[in-house]
Design an enzyme around this catalytic site. Structure first.
Site, PDB file in Angstrom:
ATOM      1  N   GLY A 279       2.743  -7.428 -20.605  1.00  0.00           N
ATOM      2  CA  GLY A 279       1.702  -6.410 -20.630  1.00  0.00           C
ATOM      3  C   GLY A 279       0.545  -6.741 -19.707  1.00  0.00           C
ATOM      4  O   GLY A 279       0.739  -7.292 -18.619  1.00  0.00           O
TER       5      GLY A 279
ATOM      6  N   GLY B 277      15.259   0.401 -11.928  1.00  0.00           N
ATOM      7  CA  GLY B 277      15.957   0.822 -10.715  1.00  0.00           C
ATOM      8  C   GLY B 277      15.794  -0.217  -9.623  1.00  0.00           C
ATOM      9  O   GLY B 277      14.985  -1.137  -9.728  1.00  0.00           O
TER      10      GLY B 277
ATOM     11  N   SER C 142       0.828  -1.216   0.000  1.00  0.00           N
ATOM     12  CA  SER C 142       0.000   0.000   0.000  1.00  0.00           C
ATOM     13  C   SER C 142       0.855   1.257   0.000  1.00  0.00           C
ATOM     14  O   SER C 142       0.553   2.228  -0.715  1.00  0.00           O
ATOM     15  CB  SER C 142      -0.938  -0.020   1.207  1.00  0.00           C
ATOM     16  OG  SER C 142      -1.802  -1.133   1.148  1.00  0.00           O
TER      17      SER C 142
ATOM     18  N   GLY D  46      14.875  -1.629  -5.756  1.00  0.00           N
ATOM     19  CA  GLY D  46      13.921  -1.365  -4.702  1.00  0.00           C
ATOM     20  C   GLY D  46      12.541  -1.080  -5.266  1.00  0.00           C
ATOM     21  O   GLY D  46      12.306  -1.154  -6.480  1.00  0.00           O
TER      22      GLY D  46
ATOM     23  N   ASP E  64       3.124  -2.829  -7.783  1.00  0.00           N
ATOM     24  CA  ASP E  64       2.561  -1.736  -6.987  1.00  0.00           C
ATOM     25  C   ASP E  64       2.645  -0.413  -7.742  1.00  0.00           C
ATOM     26  O   ASP E  64       1.748   0.431  -7.627  1.00  0.00           O
ATOM     27  CB  ASP E  64       3.286  -1.629  -5.649  1.00  0.00           C
ATOM     28  CG  ASP E  64       3.124  -2.880  -4.801  1.00  0.00           C
ATOM     29  OD1 ASP E  64       2.070  -3.530  -4.914  1.00  0.00           O
ATOM     30  OD2 ASP E  64       4.049  -3.209  -4.050  1.00  0.00           O
TER      31      ASP E  64
END
Length: 327
Positions: free
Chosen positions: A243, A306, A54, A308, A273
């Protein structure tokens, strides 16, 4: 819709989003390959990065220009200030976040050389996101036009929040992750849109996955009918590097295939996310579901370049600059 048109939509994001759920400190280490059962492998330096499904979704939406209100709980440890500080840096309003005694949520993540990962989740303070808490935040929660929910919080809280916001006219997007095959009927009734990956979809519908991962040959119209039978009129199914598919019983074209955006992936942690956060921001800005998914393909692809989760997310300007220069 071509790249330039899609990126133009990305630059128009300005809606208001609420996200209720998890914030975690991600303890992340990279290895040449993921270990097998009982195996020890040598990794690189341990990094502590901001995460939680979240929190990631909120950060992604805010960095794109949406006004985002985060709701959840952090603990009494040093990770609490770290997590809230990183969300604030991304532009997220954390004024409604609750502080509770004990540890904040954490994850232990291993990332291999190709960007694939394994994740172990420890809820910590996320388990204290209670029904009473979300009810106490009703006014601010229902002031947004879109609500984002995942299942790293107690299910009764997620369900109560969906009902409260749906009744107030807020559009509710539920990410069935961590995956639960039998979602409560009340949650389904109060969710407007479902977001799952292809494997979760197959489990949810009780169907076999296609041989050789040939999702282009999958019967998506049948999947739409089956989802309607469960109670979902709109859904997005993500296909990893292939996709996504938008299933929308309200649209003139119920099944829309969204093509992937190809990049050299460094780390796929948090890309899902980033996708959901983008969809939330786009929907809150008045865009249709298929356009929201198209924009999300670019934002999640940017994140894969990138390391993380939140640390890899870009602003609308950064995402546009990367893909405008490559097309």
């Amino acid at each position: 819709m071509d790249t330039a048109q899609t990126l133009d939509l990305l630059a128009r994001i300005d809606g208001t989003v609420s996200v209720v759920g998890s914030m975690n400190a991600d303890y992340t280490v990279t290895t040449a390959r993921l270990p097998g059962p009982g195996e020890t492998v040598t990794g690189g330096p341990l990094e502590v990065l901001p995460g939680g499904k979240s929190g990631n979704q909120a950060a992604a939406a805010a960095k794109l220009g949406a006004t985002v209100h985060m709701f959840g709980a952090v603990g009494s440890d040093t990770n609490a200030d770290f997590l809230l500080g990183k969300l604030a840096d991304a532009g997220v309003d954390t004024g409604g976040v609750r502080r509770v005694p004990g540890p904040s949520g954490t994850t232990v993540i291993t990332v291999d050389a190709s960007g694939e990962n394994t994740i172990v989740y420890s809820p910590g303070s996320n388990a204290d996101v209670s029904v009473d808490y979300v009810v106490s935040q009703r006014d601010l929660l229902t002031a947004s036009s879109v609500l984002g929910l995942c299942l790293e919080s107690p299910l009764e809280t997620v369900t109560a929040c969906a009902r409260m916001c749906h009744d107030a006219g807020v559009r509710v997007l539920v990410n069935d992750s961590p995956f639960i095959p039998d979602l409560p009927a009340e949650l389904i009734a109060n969710a407007d849109i479902l977001l799952v990956n292809e494997h979760e979809l197959a489990q949810l519908l009780g169907v076999d996955e296609p041989e050789d991962d040939d999702w282009d040959g999958f019967d998506w119209s049948d999947a739409m009918r089956r989802l309607q039978g469960i109670g979902f009129m709109q859904a997005i199914v993500t296909l990893g590097g292939d996709g996504s598919v938008v299933l929308d019983a309200h649209a003139q074209t119920p099944v829309t295939r969204i093509q992937p955006v190809h990049v050299h992936a460094i780390d796929t942690t948090g890309c899902g996310d980033a996708f959901m956060g983008t969809v939330l921001a786009a929907l809150a800005s008045g865009m249709p579901l298929d356009d929201a998914a198209r924009i999300a393909s670019y934002v999640s692809a940017y994140a894969a370049t990138g390391r993380g989760a939140q640390a890899s997310y870009g602003t609308a300007e950064q995402v546009c600059a990367m893909f405008a220069s490559s097309h």
